[in-house]
Design an enzyme around this catalytic site. Structure first.
Site, mmCIF file in Angstrom:
data_model
loop_
_atom_site.group_PDB
_atom_site.id
_atom_site.type_symbol
_atom_site.label_atom_id
_atom_site.label_comp_id
_atom_site.label_asym_id
_atom_site.label_seq_id
_atom_site.Cartn_x
_atom_site.Cartn_y
_atom_site.Cartn_z
ATOM 1 N N VAL A 86 -32.711 -26.023 87.896
ATOM 2 C CA VAL A 86 -34.277 -25.424 87.516
ATOM 3 C C VAL A 86 -34.208 -24.217 88.360
ATOM 4 O O VAL A 86 -34.102 -24.580 89.569
ATOM 5 C CB VAL A 86 -35.559 -25.789 87.379
ATOM 6 C CG1 VAL A 86 -36.577 -25.400 87.866
ATOM 7 C CG2 VAL A 86 -35.869 -27.602 86.747
ATOM 8 N N LYS A 87 -35.021 -23.309 88.182
ATOM 9 C CA LYS A 87 -34.620 -22.236 89.753
ATOM 10 C C LYS A 87 -35.970 -21.963 89.489
ATOM 11 O O LYS A 87 -36.366 -21.149 88.954
ATOM 12 C CB LYS A 87 -34.322 -21.073 88.213
ATOM 13 C CG LYS A 87 -33.645 -19.302 89.428
ATOM 14 C CD LYS A 87 -32.737 -18.831 88.480
ATOM 15 C CE LYS A 87 -31.570 -17.513 89.012
ATOM 16 N NZ LYS A 87 -31.029 -16.677 88.681
#
Length: 227
Positions: A86-87
Protein backbone atom coordinates in the site's frame (compact mmCIF):
# COMPACT_ATOMS: atom_id res chain seq x y z
CA UNK A 1 20.16 -3.04 -6.79
CA UNK A 2 16.64 -4.14 -7.63
CA UNK A 3 14.66 -2.74 -10.55
CA UNK A 4 10.97 -1.91 -10.19
CA UNK A 5 8.96 -0.55 -13.11
CA UNK A 6 7.03 2.65 -12.46
CA UNK A 7 3.87 2.26 -14.53
CA UNK A 8 0.29 1.03 -14.48
CA UNK A 9 0.38 0.01 -18.16
CA UNK A 10 -0.07 -3.74 -18.37
CA UNK A 11 1.65 -4.03 -21.76
CA UNK A 12 4.75 -2.26 -20.43
CA UNK A 13 4.75 -4.46 -17.34
CA UNK A 14 4.44 -7.66 -19.39
CA UNK A 15 7.29 -6.65 -21.70
CA UNK A 16 9.58 -5.65 -18.83
CA UNK A 17 8.72 -8.89 -17.03
CA UNK A 18 9.83 -10.83 -20.11
CA UNK A 19 13.32 -9.35 -19.72
CA UNK A 20 13.73 -11.19 -16.42
CA UNK A 21 15.01 -8.12 -14.56
CA UNK A 22 12.01 -6.88 -12.58
CA UNK A 23 11.69 -7.19 -8.82
CA UNK A 24 8.46 -5.19 -8.45
CA UNK A 25 6.03 -2.56 -9.73
CA UNK A 26 5.06 0.86 -8.45
CA UNK A 27 1.96 2.75 -9.53
CA UNK A 28 0.32 6.02 -8.56
CA UNK A 29 -2.93 7.85 -9.44
CA UNK A 30 -1.28 9.75 -12.31
CA UNK A 31 0.10 6.57 -13.87
CA UNK A 32 -3.28 4.85 -13.59
CA UNK A 33 -5.01 7.87 -15.15
CA UNK A 34 -2.65 7.65 -18.15
CA UNK A 35 -3.98 4.16 -18.91
CA UNK A 36 -7.48 5.62 -19.30
CA UNK A 37 -8.62 3.59 -16.34
CA UNK A 38 -11.84 4.33 -14.46
CA UNK A 39 -12.35 4.47 -10.70
CA UNK A 40 -14.66 1.46 -10.80
CA UNK A 41 -11.94 -0.62 -12.47
CA UNK A 42 -9.02 0.44 -10.27
CA UNK A 43 -8.95 -2.51 -7.90
CA UNK A 44 -9.44 -5.04 -10.70
CA UNK A 45 -6.56 -3.40 -12.58
CA UNK A 46 -4.29 -3.62 -9.54
CA UNK A 47 -5.26 -7.25 -9.06
CA UNK A 48 -4.32 -8.00 -12.67
CA UNK A 49 -0.92 -6.35 -12.24
CA UNK A 50 -0.41 -8.51 -9.16
CA UNK A 51 -1.33 -11.60 -11.17
CA UNK A 52 1.11 -10.72 -13.97
CA UNK A 53 3.83 -10.06 -11.36
CA UNK A 54 3.01 -12.94 -9.06
CA UNK A 55 5.21 -12.91 -5.98
CA UNK A 56 6.67 -9.46 -6.67
CA UNK A 57 5.65 -6.38 -4.63
CA UNK A 58 3.11 -4.16 -6.40
CA UNK A 59 2.46 -0.71 -4.93
CA UNK A 60 -1.17 0.48 -5.10
CA UNK A 61 -1.79 3.97 -3.76
CA UNK A 62 -4.54 5.12 -1.42
CA UNK A 63 -6.15 8.49 -2.08
CA UNK A 64 -7.70 8.69 1.40
CA UNK A 65 -7.04 11.91 3.33
CA UNK A 66 -7.56 10.69 6.91
CA UNK A 67 -5.72 8.12 9.00
CA UNK A 68 -8.87 6.03 9.31
CA UNK A 69 -9.50 6.20 5.57
CA UNK A 70 -5.93 5.20 4.78
CA UNK A 71 -6.15 2.18 7.07
CA UNK A 72 -9.48 1.16 5.55
CA UNK A 73 -8.13 1.55 2.00
CA UNK A 74 -4.98 -0.34 2.88
CA UNK A 75 -6.83 -3.31 4.31
CA UNK A 76 -9.04 -3.50 1.22
CA UNK A 77 -6.12 -3.17 -1.19
CA UNK A 78 -4.02 -5.70 0.71
CA UNK A 79 -6.87 -8.19 0.39
CA UNK A 80 -6.65 -8.05 -3.42
CA UNK A 81 -3.45 -10.12 -3.56
CA UNK A 82 -0.67 -11.19 -1.19
CA UNK A 83 1.91 -9.11 -3.10
CA UNK A 84 0.11 -5.76 -2.73
CA UNK A 85 2.08 -2.99 -1.04
CA UNK A 86 0.00 0.00 0.00
CA UNK A 87 1.40 3.34 -1.07
CA UNK A 88 0.82 6.32 1.22
CA UNK A 89 2.16 9.88 0.95
CA UNK A 90 4.27 11.11 3.86
CA UNK A 91 2.07 13.32 6.06
CA UNK A 92 0.77 13.56 9.61
CA UNK A 93 -2.19 11.33 8.74
CA UNK A 94 -0.15 8.59 7.11
CA UNK A 95 2.35 8.06 9.92
CA UNK A 96 -0.16 6.61 12.42
CA UNK A 97 -1.80 4.70 9.57
CA UNK A 98 1.57 3.16 8.68
CA UNK A 99 2.23 2.28 12.31
CA UNK A 100 -1.12 0.50 12.55
CA UNK A 101 -0.71 -1.29 9.24
CA UNK A 102 2.79 -2.47 10.10
CA UNK A 103 1.42 -4.03 13.27
CA UNK A 104 -1.04 -5.96 11.05
CA UNK A 105 1.68 -7.11 8.66
CA UNK A 106 0.49 -4.87 5.81
CA UNK A 107 3.43 -3.39 3.92
CA UNK A 108 3.50 0.34 3.22
CA UNK A 109 5.51 2.20 0.60
CA UNK A 110 5.83 5.77 1.91
CA UNK A 111 6.00 8.06 -1.09
CA UNK A 112 6.58 11.73 -1.91
CA UNK A 113 9.61 11.78 0.38
CA UNK A 114 11.83 14.81 -0.21
CA UNK A 115 13.96 15.03 2.94
CA UNK A 116 15.93 12.87 5.35
CA UNK A 117 13.66 13.74 8.31
CA UNK A 118 10.63 12.59 6.32
CA UNK A 119 12.41 9.35 5.42
CA UNK A 120 13.47 8.71 9.01
CA UNK A 121 9.95 9.29 10.29
CA UNK A 122 8.53 6.94 7.67
CA UNK A 123 11.03 4.24 8.60
CA UNK A 124 10.39 4.70 12.30
CA UNK A 125 6.61 4.48 11.80
CA UNK A 126 7.05 1.09 10.14
CA UNK A 127 7.16 1.71 6.38
CA UNK A 128 8.45 -1.32 4.49
CA UNK A 129 9.65 0.91 1.67
CA UNK A 130 10.64 4.58 1.65
CA UNK A 131 10.53 6.40 -1.70
CA UNK A 132 12.70 9.55 -1.97
CA UNK A 133 12.27 11.43 -5.25
CA UNK A 134 15.12 12.54 -7.51
CA UNK A 135 13.83 14.01 -10.77
CA UNK A 136 11.40 16.43 -9.18
CA UNK A 137 14.31 18.11 -7.40
CA UNK A 138 16.07 18.44 -10.73
CA UNK A 139 12.91 20.02 -12.16
CA UNK A 140 13.23 22.95 -9.75
CA UNK A 141 16.97 23.39 -10.26
CA UNK A 142 18.06 21.46 -7.15
CA UNK A 143 20.35 18.44 -7.03
CA UNK A 144 18.11 15.41 -6.65
CA UNK A 145 20.99 12.97 -6.36
CA UNK A 146 22.56 14.91 -3.49
CA UNK A 147 19.20 14.82 -1.70
CA UNK A 148 18.95 11.07 -2.33
CA UNK A 149 22.42 10.47 -0.91
CA UNK A 150 21.44 12.26 2.30
CA UNK A 151 18.36 10.06 2.67
CA UNK A 152 20.28 6.84 1.99
CA UNK A 153 23.02 7.67 4.49
CA UNK A 154 20.56 8.74 7.18
CA UNK A 155 18.20 5.76 6.92
CA UNK A 156 20.97 3.16 6.70
CA UNK A 157 22.56 4.43 9.91
CA UNK A 158 19.87 2.67 11.94
CA UNK A 159 17.76 -0.48 12.29
CA UNK A 160 14.03 -0.22 12.86
CA UNK A 161 12.69 -3.62 13.90
CA UNK A 162 9.49 -3.90 11.87
CA UNK A 163 10.76 -5.72 8.79
CA UNK A 164 14.18 -7.01 9.85
CA UNK A 165 13.37 -10.48 8.55
CA UNK A 166 12.80 -8.97 5.09
CA UNK A 167 15.69 -6.52 5.23
CA UNK A 168 13.56 -3.40 5.42
CA UNK A 169 12.93 -0.62 5.26
CA UNK A 170 14.23 -0.57 1.71
CA UNK A 171 14.89 2.69 -0.09
CA UNK A 172 13.21 3.05 -3.47
CA UNK A 173 14.79 5.69 -5.67
CA UNK A 174 11.77 7.31 -7.33
CA UNK A 175 11.21 9.96 -10.01
CA UNK A 176 14.01 8.43 -12.06
CA UNK A 177 14.56 10.10 -15.43
CA UNK A 178 17.96 8.93 -16.70
CA UNK A 179 20.41 6.01 -16.60
CA UNK A 180 22.71 8.25 -14.57
CA UNK A 181 20.05 8.47 -11.86
CA UNK A 182 20.13 4.66 -11.73
CA UNK A 183 23.93 4.53 -11.70
CA UNK A 184 24.32 7.06 -8.91
CA UNK A 185 21.54 5.48 -6.83
CA UNK A 186 23.32 2.12 -7.10
CA UNK A 187 26.67 3.65 -6.10
CA UNK A 188 25.02 5.24 -3.05
CA UNK A 189 23.57 1.91 -1.95
CA UNK A 190 19.88 2.60 -2.59
CA UNK A 191 18.07 -0.74 -2.53
CA UNK A 192 15.74 -0.19 -5.47
CA UNK A 193 15.25 2.07 -8.48
CA UNK A 194 11.70 2.34 -9.77
CA UNK A 195 12.03 3.31 -13.40
CA UNK A 196 9.50 4.33 -16.07
CA UNK A 197 9.59 2.01 -19.06
CA UNK A 198 11.09 4.68 -21.33
CA UNK A 199 13.95 5.22 -18.88
CA UNK A 200 14.37 1.47 -18.44
CA UNK A 201 14.88 1.17 -22.20
CA UNK A 202 17.52 3.92 -22.01
CA UNK A 203 19.34 1.82 -19.42
CA UNK A 204 19.62 -1.02 -21.95
CA UNK A 205 20.83 1.13 -24.81
CA UNK A 206 24.17 2.85 -25.43
CA UNK A 207 25.42 4.52 -28.63
CA UNK A 208 28.66 2.53 -28.55
CA UNK A 209 26.70 -0.71 -28.26
CA UNK A 210 24.64 0.29 -31.30
CA UNK A 211 27.82 1.24 -33.19
CA UNK A 212 29.45 -2.06 -32.31
CA UNK A 213 26.45 -4.08 -33.43
CA UNK A 214 26.32 -2.19 -36.72
CA UNK A 215 30.00 -2.96 -37.37
CA UNK A 216 29.55 -6.64 -36.51
CA UNK A 217 26.55 -6.82 -38.86
CA UNK A 218 28.49 -5.13 -41.69
CA UNK A 219 31.45 -7.46 -41.28
CA UNK A 220 29.23 -10.51 -41.11
CA UNK A 221 27.57 -9.46 -44.36
CA UNK A 222 31.04 -9.55 -45.98
CA UNK A 223 31.62 -13.04 -44.58
CA UNK A 224 28.22 -14.18 -45.81
CA UNK A 225 28.77 -12.69 -49.26
CA UNK A 226 32.00 -14.65 -49.64
CA UNK A 227 30.53 -17.96 -48.43
Amino acid sequence: MKFFIDTADLDEIREAMSWGVLSGVTTNPSLYARTGGKLADFEAHMAEICRVCEGLPVSAESQAKTTEGMVEDARRLAALAPNVVVKLPICEESLPATHQLASEGIRVNMTLVFSAPQALLAARAGARYVSPFVGRFDDIGDDGLAQLETVVRAVKNYSYGYWDGEGGPEIITASVRTPNHVTQAALMGADIATVPFAALRKCVRHPLTAEGRAKFDADWEKVSAGA
